[in-house]
Write a protein that holds these residues in place. Structure first.
Motif, PDB file in Angstrom:
ATOM      1  N   VAL A 110       0.840  -1.199   0.000  1.00 44.01           N
ATOM      2  CA  VAL A 110       0.000   0.000   0.000  1.00 44.01           C
ATOM      3  C   VAL A 110       0.874   1.249   0.000  1.00 44.01           C
ATOM      4  O   VAL A 110       1.881   1.312   0.700  1.00 44.01           O
ATOM      5  N   LYS A 111       0.492   2.191  -0.827  1.00 42.88           N
ATOM      6  CA  LYS A 111       1.182   3.481  -0.917  1.00 42.88           C
ATOM      7  C   LYS A 111       0.283   4.528  -0.267  1.00 42.88           C
ATOM      8  O   LYS A 111      -0.863   4.710  -0.682  1.00 42.88           O
ATOM      9  N   LYS A 112       0.824   5.188   0.745  1.00 41.95           N
ATOM     10  CA  LYS A 112       0.075   6.282   1.362  1.00 41.95           C
ATOM     11  C   LYS A 112       0.237   7.525   0.502  1.00 41.95           C
ATOM     12  O   LYS A 112       1.307   7.789  -0.027  1.00 41.95           O
ATOM     13  N   LEU A 113      -0.828   8.264   0.369  1.00 41.37           N
ATOM     14  CA  LEU A 113      -0.832   9.461  -0.476  1.00 41.37           C
ATOM     15  C   LEU A 113      -0.267  10.641   0.304  1.00 41.37           C
ATOM     16  O   LEU A 113      -0.976  11.564   0.690  1.00 41.37           O
ATOM     17  N   ILE A 145       2.561  -1.457  -7.101  1.00 41.88           N
ATOM     18  CA  ILE A 145       1.813  -0.907  -5.964  1.00 41.88           C
ATOM     19  C   ILE A 145       0.482  -1.635  -5.885  1.00 41.88           C
ATOM     20  O   ILE A 145      -0.260  -1.700  -6.876  1.00 41.88           O
ATOM     21  N   GLU A 153      -3.742   2.049  -2.474  1.00 39.01           N
ATOM     22  CA  GLU A 153      -3.421   3.379  -1.959  1.00 39.01           C
ATOM     23  C   GLU A 153      -4.259   3.642  -0.721  1.00 39.01           C
ATOM     24  O   GLU A 153      -5.348   3.092  -0.561  1.00 39.01           O
ATOM     25  N   ASN A 200      -5.031   6.994   2.361  1.00 34.79           N
ATOM     26  CA  ASN A 200      -4.892   8.414   2.681  1.00 34.79           C
ATOM     27  C   ASN A 200      -3.675   8.656   3.563  1.00 34.79           C
ATOM     28  O   ASN A 200      -3.264   7.781   4.332  1.00 34.79           O
TER      29      ASN A 200
END
Length: 171
Positions: free
Chosen positions: A125-128, A140, A143, A145
């Motif tokens: 997971v990529k945090k924004l 990835i 996503e 927050n």
């Protein structure tokens, strides 16, 4: 806890990622999960990769920039080094979450410095957020927050909630 992604969504996405990786990477690459958060993701991904004809070597590295806290200390510490030589290998560095980017940046640099033929990166997971390090991720999963504190599917809150079979957020 708020559910971000269900078990079913995770299973489907991991399968999609494995199919793409099996097409992109040599069949015998080195899968290098970053402990401790990525171990569940790594296990599911490894089984899915096998289904698509890949049989990577597996070796773990343990990096930390959180030291049990809910936010990064800003300093990455190598807690467990690789057991195998990465020189000349294609390495897929696998992490649970891309937040500041420091751990992934550190790990990728370490593998490159040791002579890997190619280093690819993958995060569950990529945090924004605005990432502290300039890091490109090749794969990835999801996503989240910037203000989500992630738990489940290997990620924890003070050592707890790693076994939750979905990805959730607590604040």
């Amino acid at each position: 806890m708020r559910t971000l992604y269900t078990e079913q969504q995770i299973a489907e996405r991991v399968d999609e990622m494995a199919r793409q990786m099996a097409e992109d990477l040599p069949k015998d690459f080195l899968l290098a999960p970053v402990l401790t958060g990525a171990f569940i993701f790594a296990a599911d991904l490894l089984r899915a990769l096998y289904k698509y004809g890949s049989d990577p070597y597996v070796d773990f590295v343990q990096l930390s920039s959180y030291a049990g806290a809910r936010s990064s200390s800003g300093v990455v510490t190598l807690l467990k080094d690789f057991s195998v030589d990465v020189e000349g290998k294609t390495v897929l560095l696998l992490d649970d979450v891309l937040d500041t980017g420091r751990s992934l940046h550190f790990g990728k640099g370490m593998v490159e410095d040791r002579g890997a033929a190619e280093v690819k990166t993958c995060v569950f997971v990529k945090k924004l957020t605005g990432h502290a390090e300039d890091i490109h991720c090749d794969y990835i999963g999801f996503e989240a927050n910037a203000d989500d504190f992630l738990v489940g599917y290997g990620m924890d809150d003070g050592g707890r909630m790693r076994g939750v079979p979905l990805l959730g957020a607590v604040n």
